[in-house]
Design an enzyme around this catalytic site. Structure first.
Site, PDB file in Angstrom:
ATOM      1  CB  ILE A  84      -0.988   0.028   1.193  1.00  0.00           C
ATOM      2  CG1 ILE A  84      -0.253  -0.004   2.539  1.00  0.00           C
ATOM      3  CG2 ILE A  84      -1.979  -1.105   1.091  1.00  0.00           C
ATOM      4  CD1 ILE A  84      -1.213   0.143   3.726  1.00  0.00           C
ATOM      5  CG  ASP A  85      -0.149   4.420  -2.617  1.00  0.00           C
ATOM      6  OD1 ASP A  85       0.381   3.513  -3.286  1.00  0.00           O
ATOM      7  OD2 ASP A  85      -1.081   5.128  -3.028  1.00  0.00           O
ATOM      8  NE  ARG A  86       7.732   7.671   3.012  1.00  0.00           N
ATOM      9  CZ  ARG A  86       8.945   8.174   2.827  1.00  0.00           C
ATOM     10  NH1 ARG A  86       9.427   8.293   1.604  1.00  0.00           N
ATOM     11  NH2 ARG A  86       9.673   8.561   3.862  1.00  0.00           N
TER      12      ARG A  86
END
Length: 232
Positions: free
Chosen positions: A57-59
Site C-alpha cells: 500500500i502507498d507510503r
C-alpha cells in the site's frame, strides 16, 4: 518510531497483519533514500522472524498491510491478490459532495505506457459543509467514502477519485493544491486521508474466511472531528 511500535491486528501460524501508519514505506526502495525505517524490517525485528510482504500500500496510505510467515504462504496469498479473490475496503475523505454511490471504470496507464483496466466502487458514508471559504466558494464541502477497488493498480483509488473531481484530501500529486494548503495552514493536517480499513479473503492453508479490520489513524479521526462529520 521504535521497533516495537507497529500495531499487529491479526496473527496466526501463517499470516500476520499490521495497521501501517501514514508515511511508513513497506520495504526499501531506490527512490526513498531519506529514511531507514520500513515496515518489513520493523516487523521482522519486532516478532523475531522473517516476514514476506504479500502486497503493497502507498507510503501515504494508512491501514492493513499483510505479511506471510513463509515463502509457500506468500506465494499462495500473492496469487489471491493477483487473481482478485480478496475484498478490500478503504475509507477516504474527499473534496465536494459525491453521489450516494458510484462505479469508476477508467483505465490507468503504467509508467511504461501500458494501459490497464481499472474499476473502483464507492459509497458515500457521510457529508459535511463547514463555514470555511475557499476560492469562489463561501463554504467548504467534503464527503467520507467507503471505497472498494475491484482491481489493484498503482495509486488506483487516488487517481480514480481525482478523475471524478473528488480528490482525496492531502493527496500529492493527485489532489487539490488549494485544499491541501488549506488543511495544512488551518488545521496542521497534511496526512493523506486514505485508509485501508478491511480485507476479507479465504485463508490459503485452513480455507477459513479471514476478515481483518484496522482502526483509522488519530489524524483521520481528528479530521472527522474538525470537519464536523456526523457518523451516527
Amino acid at each position: 518510531m521504535s521497533e516495537t511500535s507497529l500495531e499487529v491486528i491479526y496473527r496466526d501460524e501463517h499470516i500476520i497483519a499490521i495497521n501501517k501508519p501514514h508515511g511508513l514505506l513497506v520495504h526499501r526502495t531506490k527512490i526513498a533514500t531519506e529514511t531507514d525505517l520500513f515496515a518489513l524490517q520493523l516487523l521482522r525485528d519486532q516478532i523475531g522472524q522473517k516476514v514476506y510482504p504479500v502486497h503493497r500500500i502507498d507510503r501515504k496510505t494508512s491501514g492493513i498491510l499483510l505479511f506471510a510467515l513463509s515463502e509457500e504462504v506468500n506465494s499462495s496469498l500473492t496469487a489471491v491478490f493477483r487473481n482478485q479473490k480478496i475484498e478490500k475496503t478503504y475509507w477516504a475523505i474527499v473534496r465536494g459532495f459525491t453521489d450516494s454511490e458510484g462505479t469508476i471504470d477508467y483505465p490507468l496507464r503504467k509508467e511504461n505506457g501500458q494501459v490497464q483496466e481499472a474499476t473502483t466502487h464507492y459509497q458515500t458514508l457521510a457529508q459535511t459543509e463547514i463555514n470555511v471559504p475557499l476560492g469562489k466558494f463561501e463554504t467548504s464541502r467534503y464527503s467520507l467514502l467507503e471505497v472498494e477497488p475491484k482491481t489493484g493498480r498503482m495509486h488506483q483509488i487516488r487517481k480514480h477519485l481525482a478523475h471524478i473531481d473528488h480528490p482525496i484530501i492531502a493527496d500529492r500529486p493527485h489532489g487539490c493544491n488549494k485544499q491541501n494548503k488549506l488543511f495544512k495552514e488551518k488545521w496542521s493536517m497534511d496526512s493523506m486521508l486514505l485508509h485501508a480499513k478491511e480485507v476479507k479473503f479465504k485463508h490459503p492453508v485452513s480455507g477459513d474466511v479471514v476478515h481483518i479490520k484496522a482502526n483509522i489513524s488519530s489524524e483521520f479521526d481528528r479530521t472527522l472531528g474538525f470537519l464536523n462529520f456526523d457518523l451516527k
